[in-house]
Design an enzyme around this catalytic site. Structure first.
Site, PDB file in Angstrom:
ATOM      1  N   ASP A 260       0.823  -1.209   0.000  1.00 18.40           N
ATOM      2  CA  ASP A 260       0.000   0.000   0.000  1.00 18.40           C
ATOM      3  C   ASP A 260       0.865   1.271   0.000  1.00 18.40           C
ATOM      4  O   ASP A 260       1.988   1.261   0.491  1.00 18.40           O
ATOM      5  CB  ASP A 260      -0.908  -0.041   1.243  1.00 18.40           C
ATOM      6  CG  ASP A 260      -2.108   0.880   1.106  1.00 18.40           C
ATOM      7  OD1 ASP A 260      -2.320   1.429   0.011  1.00 18.40           O
ATOM      8  OD2 ASP A 260      -2.829   1.053   2.099  1.00 18.40           O
TER       9      ASP A 260
ATOM     10  N   HIS B 109       2.847   3.461  -8.885  1.00 15.12           N
ATOM     11  CA  HIS B 109       2.708   2.020  -9.135  1.00 15.12           C
ATOM     12  C   HIS B 109       3.938   1.469  -9.846  1.00 15.12           C
ATOM     13  O   HIS B 109       4.359   0.341  -9.588  1.00 15.12           O
ATOM     14  CB  HIS B 109       1.445   1.737  -9.951  1.00 15.12           C
ATOM     15  CG  HIS B 109       0.174   2.048  -9.198  1.00 15.12           C
ATOM     16  ND1 HIS B 109      -0.029   1.625  -7.897  1.00 15.12           N
ATOM     17  CD2 HIS B 109      -0.936   2.742  -9.537  1.00 15.12           C
ATOM     18  CE1 HIS B 109      -1.212   2.049  -7.484  1.00 15.12           C
ATOM     19  NE2 HIS B 109      -1.782   2.736  -8.462  1.00 15.12           N
TER      20      HIS B 109
ATOM     21  N   LEU C 247      11.266 -20.248  -5.076  1.00 16.87           N
ATOM     22  CA  LEU C 247      10.324 -19.342  -4.406  1.00 16.87           C
ATOM     23  C   LEU C 247       8.980 -19.485  -5.105  1.00 16.87           C
ATOM     24  O   LEU C 247       8.909 -19.464  -6.334  1.00 16.87           O
ATOM     25  CB  LEU C 247      10.806 -17.883  -4.534  1.00 16.87           C
ATOM     26  CG  LEU C 247       9.838 -16.820  -3.991  1.00 16.87           C
ATOM     27  CD1 LEU C 247       9.864 -16.790  -2.454  1.00 16.87           C
ATOM     28  CD2 LEU C 247      10.185 -15.423  -4.522  1.00 16.87           C
TER      29      LEU C 247
END
Ligand code: FPP
Length: 243
Positions: free
Chosen positions: A21, A38, A132
């Protein structure tokens, strides 16, 4: 990069989930358009993926676009869609070579068919990687996930008495993935925002005022170290208090 982590492997969270956020506020504070935030957030994501591998985190889940984010102005929604497409185009080969498995959490139906195909082929390409597991929650909502599970349970004709926690979990987007040990939320808001609401029942939280683009590997290491100090009891009590 190259941050050292001062915790033993057994205290390292296996699964970290992140609410990334503060991209918009990061941009605003610099007089930039929200989409620049972003893009900066995406750059930071690269750093955190690398750090996750270095730190020995096995599963990383990121909240990239929620079922509620469609309410944002169309230009921002389109911008976010383009960023994801771009990231797949530019980063997929490297992620694959690094042994990262991509999984998607959420609904693909509502996405443009070009993006949907890209996501599906990225998932297919990386499905055997194990270094991962990167779960991308995109067009994801926790309530929507639970409804989707219940719909499929009913469609499969499961009888009411056979519904239990394990079977419910096998119908969630996260089937086969352990619950998050640690959830990190940047930019200071104290809410779950419909993220992994089933899976987070016993997750530990780390909330920081830092905006996502500024949340670097140093603070990530601090979050993991803070987690390592927590006493997780899962509703029980510490053994020393047993009669
Ligand atoms: C929250 O900041 C951030 C988002 C809703 C989008 C996060 C998306 C990325 C970082 C893109 C990368 C994703 C992938 C899969 C490559 P906000 O806009 O709510 O910030 P604000 O609260 O300050 O307005």
């Amino acid at each position: 990069m190259g941050e050292t982590l001062n915790i033993p492997p057994e205290k390292t969270p296996q699964h970290v989930a992140i609410i990334m956020d503060g991209n918009g506020r990061w941009a605003l504070s610099r007089g930039l358009p929200r989409l620049a935030g972003h893009r900066a957030g995406t750059e930071n994501l690269r750093r955190i993926i690398r750090a996750s591998v270095e730190f020995g985190v096995k599963y990383l889940t990121i909240y990239a676009f929620s079922t509620e984010n469609w309410r944002r102005p169309p230009a921002e929604v389109q911008g976010l869609m383009h960023i994801v497409e771009d990231v797949i185009d530019r980063e997929l080969n490297e992620l694959n070579e690094e042994g990262v498995q991509l999984r998607h959490l959420g609904r693909l139906e509502k996405l443009a068919s070009k993006l949907r195909k890209k996501v599906l082929s990225a998932v297919e390409l990386t499905k055997n990687n194990e270094r991962l597991i990167l779960n991308i929650a995109f067009n994801y909502g926790g309530r929507d996930e639970i409804i989707y599970a219940i719909q499929n349970i009913i469609r499969d004709g499961v009888s009411a008495d056979d519904v239990n926690i394990e079977m419910m979990e096998s119908y969630l987007f996260t089937a086969g993935i352990p619950d998050p040990d640690l959830i990190i939320r940047t930019s200071g808001e104290l809410r779950t925002s419909n993220f992994l609401i089933w899976q987070s029942a016993y997750s530990e939280w780390y909330v920081t005022p830092t905006y996502w683009p500024d949340f670097g590997s140093e603070e990530y290491a601090k979050a993991l170290e803070t987690y390592a100090q927590r006493d997780r009891r899962f509703g029980g009590i510490a053994e020393k208090f047993y009669e």
